[in-house]
Write a protein that holds these residues in place. Structure first.
Motif, mmCIF file in Angstrom:
data_model
loop_
_atom_site.group_PDB
_atom_site.id
_atom_site.type_symbol
_atom_site.label_atom_id
_atom_site.label_comp_id
_atom_site.label_asym_id
_atom_site.label_seq_id
_atom_site.Cartn_x
_atom_site.Cartn_y
_atom_site.Cartn_z
ATOM 1 N N ASP C 59 0.796 -1.326 -0.041
ATOM 2 C CA ASP C 59 -0.073 0.064 0.075
ATOM 3 C C ASP C 59 0.925 1.222 -0.132
ATOM 4 O O ASP C 59 0.385 2.287 -0.599
ATOM 5 C CB ASP C 59 -1.046 0.015 1.113
ATOM 6 N N LEU C 60 1.942 1.293 0.649
ATOM 7 C CA LEU C 60 2.826 2.433 0.589
ATOM 8 C C LEU C 60 3.520 2.618 -0.495
ATOM 9 O O LEU C 60 3.386 3.728 -1.095
ATOM 10 C CB LEU C 60 4.032 2.011 1.556
ATOM 11 N N THR C 61 3.839 1.447 -1.188
ATOM 12 C CA THR C 61 4.204 1.630 -2.686
ATOM 13 C C THR C 61 3.248 2.271 -3.712
ATOM 14 O O THR C 61 3.713 3.212 -4.284
ATOM 15 C CB THR C 61 4.691 0.015 -3.275
ATOM 16 N N ARG C 62 2.199 1.606 -3.457
ATOM 17 C CA ARG C 62 1.252 2.383 -4.579
ATOM 18 C C ARG C 62 0.760 3.720 -4.085
ATOM 19 O O ARG C 62 0.483 4.609 -4.996
ATOM 20 C CB ARG C 62 -0.281 1.456 -4.392
ATOM 21 N N ALA C 63 0.606 3.985 -2.742
ATOM 22 C CA ALA C 63 0.286 5.400 -2.639
ATOM 23 C C ALA C 63 1.413 6.444 -2.735
ATOM 24 O O ALA C 63 1.230 7.522 -3.430
ATOM 25 C CB ALA C 63 0.171 5.548 -0.961
ATOM 26 N N LEU C 64 2.715 5.873 -2.673
ATOM 27 C CA LEU C 64 3.834 6.840 -3.157
ATOM 28 C C LEU C 64 3.802 7.107 -4.682
ATOM 29 O O LEU C 64 4.102 8.212 -5.019
ATOM 30 C CB LEU C 64 5.259 6.444 -2.748
ATOM 31 N N ASP C 65 3.511 5.948 -5.498
ATOM 32 C CA ASP C 65 3.201 6.135 -6.818
ATOM 33 C C ASP C 65 2.281 6.929 -7.278
ATOM 34 O O ASP C 65 2.484 7.539 -8.451
ATOM 35 C CB ASP C 65 3.314 4.750 -7.591
ATOM 36 N N ARG C 66 1.093 6.861 -6.477
ATOM 37 C CA ARG C 66 0.006 7.988 -6.823
ATOM 38 C C ARG C 66 0.477 9.451 -6.598
ATOM 39 O O ARG C 66 0.387 10.469 -7.180
ATOM 40 C CB ARG C 66 -1.164 7.404 -6.144
ATOM 41 N N ILE C 67 1.147 9.652 -5.480
ATOM 42 C CA ILE C 67 1.347 10.921 -4.946
ATOM 43 C C ILE C 67 2.646 11.537 -5.758
ATOM 44 O O ILE C 67 2.702 12.878 -6.051
ATOM 45 C CB ILE C 67 1.961 10.738 -3.296
#
Lengths: 131, 131, 131
Positions: C59-67
């Motif tokens: 979830d951290l990976t995906r959130a940072l990729d979105r941000i």
């Protein structure tokens, strides 16, 4: 403790402070230790990032402006909420190792004072923990 | 080391902890040094920001909710992934200088425990490095 | 100071380094103190977050990729501006208390090296401030 005085030139500004910190290390006579670089402001921050290509800083500016737009439906009447938010995202201090009187950083690392509500006069505090 | 106990009152909460830290500094008898304020949780954090206008905190809450929405396509079954992500964005510790037994902060700076998955009981650890 | 060597396996990778840091604490013979875990890179970082459920890291990976999307209108010619930006958002060091020779962390806390431009060989530096 050593106080550095800085002058930012625009709303968002990245001021390389490595050489001023090197001078502080000599003045403070730190030989081996870890510095704490502390920013006593709430709309500015400090970070370590690449010092070689200024385009990295331009990209950082644009990315932060996209993540935290200057104009949004903010409550804080002073109008600089975006700067406060960026300050907490980036952080108020960094740690920097010192070995044999020299900053001990990675090859590409530079230390940047991060202005988010400039231009204005600012301060950075350099504190040394001996090892 | 001194342990502070805190009680957050809502999902996102900003608890000013400067005065509790001042009491810890007196108990720990720190005269000159640097504190490490450490949060032993993975859905909370600690930051330094403006203490004068609570609107800054309201804007921080809304900005973080926009950057990291509570509901998204998260994998973590506990349902609090947004809190974990905010914890890593803000960070698990801050450094605070102490001079002559007093917190040495900028004019507008306050230290905030950042709750991202409240309300609940929390802890903050105050550790002192003498200079 | 103790240098840890790491090998990341993909562009974004979260490498748990708690056990390697525990070994460094034994080698450095730290009994009571605070560690500084320092990352000498500008496209990587270090954070403390939950070690129990790997979904938190996904979830951290995906959130940072979105941000911070990998592809955007970046100026930096090397093409890894997103990694530089994530590095400044997460940060270049964490502090970790040590008590009686053991890492003194919260129940769910693990220390992660954060790769944002892998796969590649990396380093983490462990420095100990005695209390």
């Amino acid at each position: 403790m050593k106080r550095l005085s800085l002058l930012s030139r625009q709303r968002t500004d990245w001021l390389p402070i490595g050489s001023a910190i090197r001078a502080a290390v000599r003045e403070l006579k730190v030989r081996d230790g870890i510095l704490t670089i502390f920013v006593p402001h709430t709309t500015a921050a400090v970070t370590i990032n690449e010092g070689a290509d200024p385009d990295v800083l331009a990209d950082l500016t644009r990315a932060l402006d996209r993540i935290v737009p200057w104009n949004a439906d903010y409550a804080h009447a002073e109008g600089n909420s975006a700067a406060h938010i960026k300050a907490s995202l980036i952080g108020s201090s960094v740690r920097v190792p010192v070995r044999e009187g020299e900053l001990h950083l990675g090859t590409w690392q530079e230390i940047f004072f991060c202005e988010f509500d400039g231009p204005r006069e600012r301060e950075v505090w350099v504190l040394a923990d001996p090892l």
